[in-house]
Design a protein around this motif. Structure first.
Motif, short mmCIF file in Angstrom:
data_model
loop_
_atom_site.label_atom_id
_atom_site.label_comp_id
_atom_site.label_asym_id
_atom_site.label_seq_id
_atom_site.Cartn_x
_atom_site.Cartn_y
_atom_site.Cartn_z
N ASP A 55 3.88 43.38 -2.46
CA ASP A 55 3.52 43.84 -1.41
C ASP A 55 4.79 44.51 -1.06
O ASP A 55 6.01 44.50 -1.54
N THR A 58 6.61 43.98 5.10
CA THR A 58 7.36 42.85 5.51
C THR A 58 6.36 41.74 5.95
O THR A 58 5.36 42.20 6.39
N ALA A 59 6.72 40.57 5.66
CA ALA A 59 6.10 39.29 6.34
C ALA A 59 6.92 38.43 7.21
O ALA A 59 8.09 38.37 6.41
#
Length: 91
Positions: A55, A58-59
């Motif tokens: 990905d 951001t997470a």
């Protein structure tokens, strides 16, 4: 001789997710440094802001307890927003 680090994490369906690491490296959070992908050990809990391996966004993981291993593959740990410390990347 390699030391063995092992943990068992259960997914929401109650099935074990097994992960073994043969190396660990200290992570210095950075808004620009890209890491070799791995899973995270968080020694001192808090919030961890990461970029997952597949990905580009951001997470944010909040309320991560002390001594947690996050069962996610990451390539970056951001300084901005990360309050957790004593972070290692496990491979």
């Amino acid at each position: 001789m390699l030391s063995r680090k092992e943990t068992i994490i259960y997914n929401p369906a109650g099935k074990p997710v097994i992960f073994e690491a043969s190396s660990a490296k200290v992570v210095t959070p950075s808004d620009s440094t890209i890491l070799e992908q791995g899973r995270l050990y968080v020694g001192t809990g808090g919030t961890v802001v990461v970029v997952l391996a597949n990905d580009s966004s951001t997470a944010t993981f909040t309320n991560v307890p002390d001594g947690s291993i996050l069962p996610i593959l990451v390539i970056q740990v951001y300084t901005t927003g990360t309050t957790a410390s004593d972070i290692l990347i496990l491979r």
